[in-house]
Design a protein around this motif. Structure first.
Motif, short mmCIF file in Angstrom:
data_model
loop_
_atom_site.label_atom_id
_atom_site.label_comp_id
_atom_site.label_asym_id
_atom_site.label_seq_id
_atom_site.Cartn_x
_atom_site.Cartn_y
_atom_site.Cartn_z
N LYS A 88 44.98 47.87 39.45
CA LYS A 88 44.78 46.34 39.14
C LYS A 88 43.24 46.28 38.69
CE LYS A 88 48.37 44.61 42.18
NZ LYS A 88 49.23 44.32 40.96
N LYS A 89 42.59 47.38 38.45
CA LYS A 89 41.30 47.18 38.21
C LYS A 89 40.45 46.21 38.90
CE LYS A 89 42.28 48.35 33.48
NZ LYS A 89 43.49 49.24 33.47
N ILE A 90 40.70 46.48 40.18
CA ILE A 90 39.92 45.58 41.08
C ILE A 90 38.87 46.67 41.85
CG2 ILE A 90 40.04 44.56 43.63
CD1 ILE A 90 40.94 42.96 41.36
N PHE A 91 37.40 46.41 42.17
CA PHE A 91 36.58 47.12 42.74
C PHE A 91 36.58 46.86 44.16
CE2 PHE A 91 33.69 44.04 41.44
CZ PHE A 91 33.17 43.57 42.50
N ILE A 92 36.39 47.91 45.14
CA ILE A 92 36.30 47.56 46.54
C ILE A 92 34.69 48.40 46.60
CG2 ILE A 92 36.90 48.20 48.89
CD1 ILE A 92 39.75 48.53 47.70
N VAL A 93 33.88 47.61 47.44
CA VAL A 93 32.60 47.85 47.67
C VAL A 93 32.43 47.89 49.30
CG1 VAL A 93 30.06 47.42 47.54
CG2 VAL A 93 31.46 47.49 45.51
N ALA A 94 31.93 49.02 49.95
CA ALA A 94 31.75 48.95 51.25
C ALA A 94 30.29 48.79 51.47
CB ALA A 94 32.43 50.18 51.88
N ILE A 95 29.93 48.30 52.46
CA ILE A 95 28.35 48.21 52.76
C ILE A 95 28.01 48.43 54.00
CG2 ILE A 95 27.95 46.72 50.69
CD1 ILE A 95 27.45 44.51 52.75
N THR A 101 36.30 52.82 44.54
CA THR A 101 37.46 52.85 43.54
C THR A 101 36.74 53.16 42.08
OG1 THR A 101 36.75 50.50 43.17
CG2 THR A 101 38.90 50.95 44.71
N LYS A 102 37.78 53.32 41.17
CA LYS A 102 37.28 53.56 39.79
C LYS A 102 36.47 52.70 39.11
CE LYS A 102 41.28 57.02 39.15
NZ LYS A 102 42.45 56.99 38.19
N THR A 103 36.96 51.39 39.38
CA THR A 103 36.30 50.35 38.75
C THR A 103 35.13 50.05 39.52
OG1 THR A 103 38.53 49.10 38.28
CG2 THR A 103 36.70 47.68 38.29
N LYS A 104 33.97 49.82 38.75
CA LYS A 104 32.43 49.49 39.25
C LYS A 104 32.05 48.11 39.00
CE LYS A 104 32.61 54.03 39.68
NZ LYS A 104 32.88 54.67 40.97
N VAL A 127 43.70 39.24 45.85
CA VAL A 127 42.40 39.14 45.14
C VAL A 127 42.70 39.09 43.47
CG1 VAL A 127 40.40 40.55 44.77
CG2 VAL A 127 41.03 39.78 47.31
N ALA A 128 43.66 40.02 43.12
CA ALA A 128 44.03 40.33 41.78
C ALA A 128 44.44 38.98 41.21
CB ALA A 128 44.91 41.57 41.52
N SER A 129 45.65 38.44 42.04
CA SER A 129 46.32 37.18 41.42
C SER A 129 45.44 36.02 41.35
CB SER A 129 47.51 36.64 42.64
OG SER A 129 48.33 37.78 42.72
N ALA A 130 44.23 35.92 42.23
CA ALA A 130 43.41 35.03 42.36
C ALA A 130 42.28 35.14 41.35
CB ALA A 130 42.38 34.97 43.58
N GLY A 131 42.36 36.16 40.33
CA GLY A 131 41.39 36.20 39.26
C GLY A 131 39.98 36.81 39.64
N LEU A 132 40.06 37.59 40.68
CA LEU A 132 38.71 38.05 41.40
C LEU A 132 38.56 39.17 40.97
CD1 LEU A 132 39.01 36.35 45.03
CD2 LEU A 132 37.38 35.63 43.20
N ARG A 133 37.24 39.79 40.59
CA ARG A 133 36.97 41.03 40.23
C ARG A 133 36.97 42.07 41.40
NH1 ARG A 133 35.90 44.05 36.29
NH2 ARG A 133 33.56 44.48 36.90
N VAL A 182 46.05 51.18 49.43
CA VAL A 182 44.60 50.30 49.12
C VAL A 182 43.99 50.70 47.76
CG1 VAL A 182 42.56 49.09 49.81
CG2 VAL A 182 44.76 48.96 51.36
N ILE A 183 43.38 51.63 47.82
CA ILE A 183 42.57 52.25 46.83
C ILE A 183 43.47 52.44 45.53
CG2 ILE A 183 41.25 54.40 45.94
CD1 ILE A 183 40.33 54.84 48.85
N LYS A 184 44.55 53.07 45.66
CA LYS A 184 45.58 53.24 44.36
C LYS A 184 46.06 51.91 43.75
CE LYS A 184 50.37 54.56 43.32
NZ LYS A 184 51.71 54.95 43.76
#
Length: 277
Positions: free
Chosen positions: A268-275, A146-149, A238-244, A261-263
């Motif tokens: 909502k300025k939520i990051f998604i990290v895949a590991i 995502t754009k948010t890191k 996740v956004a509603s829960a105030g998570l980053r 999902v990415i959009k």
């Protein structure tokens, strides 16, 4: 447990449960060149799916007979399942035999999936993971999607969430955890959505977003039936829960409607990290 897929036979039966995942799986498999025969589980599948046939839980023999008639040997299972209507659970003889085979080796939720796979394989079917046949259903590359890191603090929460996920996964407790410095919630029998509802209620007066939600593959998990998944609803919760942000595995976690999902995460300025772990 990953198994090498034979691709010379391009026929497959998709056993469809609830929600949107069966739609995206069907379309992704067809895009990948598979001939997909859709079997909807009664009282679970979305009627808009328009399956080729409907099967009630406990009444598998008509579907088995039709699959054999069509020369289908590969099966894949996708979509959520809730509690079945007991009036529909009237096992036929074929299903009773399958159930006895499962119960002989079942020791927990994860081992039940393994036992089901083994029992079906003994009856001539190959159970395959849809994400292996259609990689577009998952994040294939590790990293931020995502754009948010994530910030330095987020990275500490991510590390903690991964560690806790491995611990609860090894104990066959759940696949999801929420961490905000400390562990806020762990998924149990209620499922991911209900767990996130608890977190939303708990943090409704929070003034600043912090913490992460992780949905990770359990160690040794059989990914041919029980596959973790996230979707647009996950991002919103996740956004509603105030998570980053959100943490998932590459290649083994379904991302339902990936582009949306990415959009939504970006909006909502939520990051998604895949590991890769």
């Amino acid at each position: 447990m990953k198994k090498k897929i034979k691709t010379e036979d391009k026929k497959i039966a998709l056993i469809a449960g609830a929600l949107d995942l069966p739609f995206f799986t069907r379309d992704a498999l067809r895009k990948a060149g598979w001939s997909v025969y859709v079997i909807g589980l009664k009282n679970f599948f979305d009627p808009r799916l328009k399956p080729d046939m409907v099967m009630r839980i406990g009444g598998a023999w008509p579907a088995v007979r039709e699959a054999r008639r069509l020369g289908i040997k590969k099966l894949t299972f996708v979509g959520a399942l809730g509690h079945p209507n007991l009036s529909d659970v009237r096992p036929d003889l074929w299903s009773i035999g399958l159930l006895f085979s499962i119960l002989k080796s079942q020791r927990g939720y994860d081992s039940m999936a393994v036992a089901l796979n083994k029992a079906l394989e003994k009856r001539g079917f190959e159970i395959v993971a849809a994400q292996d046949l259609a990689p577009d259903l998952t994040f294939q590359s590790a990293g931020v999607q995502t754009k948010t890191k994530p910030t330095a603090r987020d990275k500490k929460d991510i590390e903690r969430a991964i560690d806790v996920s491995h611990t609860i996964g090894a104990a066959d407790i759940g696949a999801s955890v929420v961490v905000d410095k400390q562990v806020i919630a762990v998924e149990a029998a209620e499922g991911t959505a209900r767990m996130l509802e608890r977190v939303i209620e708990m943090r409704k007066n929070l003034k600043k977003s912090n913490g992460v939600f992780a949905k990770m593959t359990k160690p040794g998990q059989d990914l041919r039936i029980d596959i973790p998944a996230i979707g647009v609803d996950t991002v919103k919760a996740v956004a509603s829960a105030g998570l980053r942000g959100i943490v998932v595995n590459t290649k083994t976690c379904f991302v339902v409607n990936k582009s949306e999902v990415i959009k939504q995460a970006n909006e909502k300025k939520i990051f998604i990290v895949a590991i890769d772990e």
